[in-house]
Scaffold this motif. Structure first.
Motif, mmCIF file in Angstrom:
data_model
loop_
_atom_site.group_PDB
_atom_site.id
_atom_site.type_symbol
_atom_site.label_atom_id
_atom_site.label_comp_id
_atom_site.label_asym_id
_atom_site.label_seq_id
_atom_site.Cartn_x
_atom_site.Cartn_y
_atom_site.Cartn_z
ATOM 1 N N GLY A 1 -11.484 21.110 -1.047
ATOM 2 C CA GLY A 1 -10.304 20.265 -0.954
ATOM 3 C C GLY A 1 -9.794 19.914 -2.331
ATOM 4 O O GLY A 1 -10.525 19.994 -3.325
ATOM 5 N N SER A 2 -8.520 19.546 -2.383
ATOM 6 C CA SER A 2 -7.995 19.184 -3.694
ATOM 7 C C SER A 2 -8.637 17.891 -4.171
ATOM 8 O O SER A 2 -8.666 17.624 -5.362
ATOM 9 N N ASP A 3 -9.173 17.093 -3.259
ATOM 10 C CA ASP A 3 -9.866 15.871 -3.702
ATOM 11 C C ASP A 3 -11.036 16.205 -4.627
ATOM 12 O O ASP A 3 -11.220 15.572 -5.659
ATOM 13 N N GLU A 4 -11.830 17.213 -4.250
ATOM 14 C CA GLU A 4 -12.949 17.586 -5.113
ATOM 15 C C GLU A 4 -12.441 18.168 -6.435
ATOM 16 O O GLU A 4 -12.987 17.898 -7.506
ATOM 17 N N ILE B 1 -0.212 18.071 -11.964
ATOM 18 C CA ILE B 1 0.778 18.056 -10.881
ATOM 19 C C ILE B 1 0.089 18.467 -9.580
ATOM 20 O O ILE B 1 -0.423 19.580 -9.459
ATOM 21 N N ASP B 2 0.089 17.555 -8.644
ATOM 22 C CA ASP B 2 -0.550 17.763 -7.344
ATOM 23 C C ASP B 2 0.524 18.255 -6.370
ATOM 24 O O ASP B 2 1.372 17.488 -5.921
ATOM 25 N N GLU B 3 0.478 19.560 -6.074
ATOM 26 C CA GLU B 3 1.519 20.157 -5.230
ATOM 27 C C GLU B 3 1.061 20.320 -3.772
ATOM 28 O O GLU B 3 1.270 21.355 -3.150
ATOM 29 N N ALA B 4 0.445 19.278 -3.228
ATOM 30 C CA ALA B 4 -0.080 19.345 -1.858
ATOM 31 C C ALA B 4 1.000 19.753 -0.843
ATOM 32 O O ALA B 4 0.703 20.386 0.158
ATOM 33 N N TYR B 5 2.261 19.402 -1.143
ATOM 34 C CA TYR B 5 3.337 19.641 -0.158
ATOM 35 C C TYR B 5 4.356 20.670 -0.625
ATOM 36 O O TYR B 5 5.443 20.760 -0.080
ATOM 37 N N VAL B 6 3.985 21.448 -1.621
ATOM 38 C CA VAL B 6 4.972 22.337 -2.244
ATOM 39 C C VAL B 6 5.519 23.376 -1.259
ATOM 40 O O VAL B 6 6.666 23.801 -1.371
ATOM 41 N N HIS C 1 -3.469 22.536 -5.769
ATOM 42 C CA HIS C 1 -3.011 22.864 -4.408
ATOM 43 C C HIS C 1 -4.112 22.589 -3.386
ATOM 44 O O HIS C 1 -5.295 22.617 -3.718
ATOM 45 N N THR C 2 -3.704 22.398 -2.144
ATOM 46 C CA THR C 2 -4.656 22.211 -1.050
ATOM 47 C C THR C 2 -4.322 23.137 0.117
ATOM 48 O O THR C 2 -3.165 23.504 0.296
ATOM 49 N N MET C 3 -5.336 23.499 0.889
ATOM 50 C CA MET C 3 -5.086 24.252 2.127
ATOM 51 C C MET C 3 -5.097 23.315 3.332
ATOM 52 O O MET C 3 -5.003 23.752 4.475
ATOM 53 N N SER C 4 -5.239 22.017 3.077
ATOM 54 C CA SER C 4 -5.322 21.055 4.180
ATOM 55 C C SER C 4 -3.991 20.844 4.888
ATOM 56 O O SER C 4 -3.960 20.425 6.029
ATOM 57 N N LYS C 5 -2.900 21.100 4.199
ATOM 58 C CA LYS C 5 -1.599 20.802 4.791
ATOM 59 C C LYS C 5 -0.940 22.094 5.279
ATOM 60 O O LYS C 5 -1.035 22.439 6.433
ATOM 61 N N SER C 6 -0.353 22.851 4.370
ATOM 62 C CA SER C 6 0.453 23.999 4.809
ATOM 63 C C SER C 6 -0.377 25.193 5.289
ATOM 64 O O SER C 6 0.168 26.129 5.856
ATOM 65 N N ALA D 1 -11.411 22.468 7.135
ATOM 66 C CA ALA D 1 -12.253 23.311 6.278
ATOM 67 C C ALA D 1 -12.332 22.736 4.870
ATOM 68 O O ALA D 1 -13.295 22.944 4.154
ATOM 69 N N HIS D 2 -11.303 21.997 4.480
ATOM 70 C CA HIS D 2 -11.229 21.298 3.201
ATOM 71 C C HIS D 2 -11.412 22.239 2.012
ATOM 72 O O HIS D 2 -12.497 22.321 1.406
ATOM 73 N N ILE D 3 -10.348 22.953 1.704
ATOM 74 C CA ILE D 3 -10.340 23.911 0.598
ATOM 75 C C ILE D 3 -9.166 23.585 -0.324
ATOM 76 O O ILE D 3 -8.056 23.320 0.148
#
Ligand SMILES: *Cc1c(COP(=O)(O)O)cnc(C)c1O
Length: 356
Positions: A85-88, A180-185, A206-211, A217-219
């Motif tokens: 996850g992007s948190d880690e 820059i946290d592009e979680a919603y890009v 980037h995160t795979m949790s959203k799009s 899976a938290h990647i």
């Protein structure tokens, strides 16, 4: 707290995620997750022979996933770091680059983890107020002389800064990190990843949790200059070389490679976002113009807190923030058309009862 906990953790700030209640079946629109399925390619991997070899450790260099990300964004594998996850990933960035002498800045209204992490690890963090209209005050960030952490698009406002503004911050001082946290890009925006070659102080997360429909899976990953990525790997290899499971590496890779499927999903979310925004506006709501998979709404005739409670009674969970400046707004995640129609229907009933 036990008497054994290390002194340096006495101010640990625990992030409070959107709740996951199980008391009944809810339409869950409170954590920007999705009921949409992962790519069929991801599901195939989970049923593949590879899963029979989980008796072996995964590749600690996470090569296949890093290569897939590198290919997608036309960077090198050495410029990609991956995590749970992007948190880690954000956590590793904080551990690697921010200590008690560092000064960092983030907006007053943004993803709560930035301030939480600063507090937990006693880093000098400053919340710079968004402007009156909830846009980011770029000049204030530049003038702060601090490292910069921004979600772009921002949450929970849904507003986005143009790439030229990101570039202005990165260019303002080579000794300042710009994170820059592009979680919603992926919901209709342009990534600033290509700028990493020009600015060695820019990190894009980037995160795979959203799009990618993969919150469970938290990647996550980040892209930056090789020297920064080397540092992050140094931290990782010093305390958890096998941070990512082989399951995560395999499905993350499959997800990154199936752009076509996820572009279709994002299109659907964007269409549903416009649908819900339009319908709520017709019902008297002010809806901020979103560039994400959620909307941020307020209604002059009903307190957001009350609206949230009433939606809950209708089996719909949204996210309310009891925080200054935004305590009369509600964040609603965009889901399927059916889920959005349920929100419209429930809202209509709520407003009708209120008027009666
Ligand atoms: C959801 C979210 C994250 C968390 O992503 P994970 O990969 O699930 O840890 C990070 N940043 C922002 C801005 C988010 O909204």
């Amino acid at each position: 707290m036990s008497r054994f906990l290390c002194k340096r953790y006495e101010n640990l700030e625990k992030y409070v995620p959107g709740e996951q209640p199980k008391d009944r079946k809810y339409i869950k629109l409170n954590a920007n997750e999705t009921s949409m399925k992962p790519s069929p390619k991801v599901l195939e991997v989970l049923k593949s022979e590879r899963m029979e070899r989980l008796g072996f450790y995964a590749d600690p260099d996470a090569k296949e996933l890093r290569l897939a990300v590198a290919e997608k964004y036309q960077v090198k594998m050495e410029e990609v770091f991956v995590g749970n996850g992007s948190d880690e990933v954000l956590g590793m960035i904080f551990l690697a680059f921010f200590d008690e002498t560092a000064k960092i800045a983030y907006p007053d209204i943004t993803y709560g983890f930035y301030e939480g992490f600063a507090k937990s690890f006693a880093i000098d963090g400053k919340a710079i107020p968004l402007k009156e209209d909830f846009t980011v005050d770029v000049d204030a960030f530049i003038e702060s002389g601090r490292h910069i952490i921004l979600a772009n698009p921002n949450a929970p406002t849904g507003y986005v800064l143009p790439i030229s503004e990101i570039e202005r911050m990165a260019a303002s001082d080579p000794d300042r990190l710009v994170l820059i946290d592009e979680a919603y890009v992926d919901y209709g925006n342009e990534t600033c990843i290509p700028l990493i070659h020009k600015y060695k102080n820019l990190i894009v997360v980037h995160t795979m949790s959203k799009s990618k429909n993969l919150a469970g899976a938290h990647i996550g990953y980040c892209v930056a200059d090789k020297s920064l990525i080397d540092d992050l790997n140094g931290i990782k290899f010093s305390f958890n070389p096998f941070n990512m499971s082989d399951i995560s590496l395999a499905i993350g890779t499959a997800a990154v490679k199936d752009s076509a499927y996820y572009e279709k999903c994002a299109k659907e979310i964007i269409a549903n976002r416009e649908f819900l925004s339009e319908e709520l506006r017709k019902l008297g709501f002010q809806v901020l113009e979103s560039h994400t998979n959620f909307i941020f709404v307020t209604n002059p005739s009903m307190y957001a807190k009350e609206y949230n409670q009433k939606l809950r009674e209708h089996g719909i969970l949204a996210r309310y923030y009891d925080a200054p400046r935004i305590d009369n707004f509600l964040r609603i995640t965009i889901g399927t058309r059916e889920e959005m129609e349920a929100v419209v229907e429930a809202t209509r009933e709520i407003l009708q009862k209120l008027a009666a």
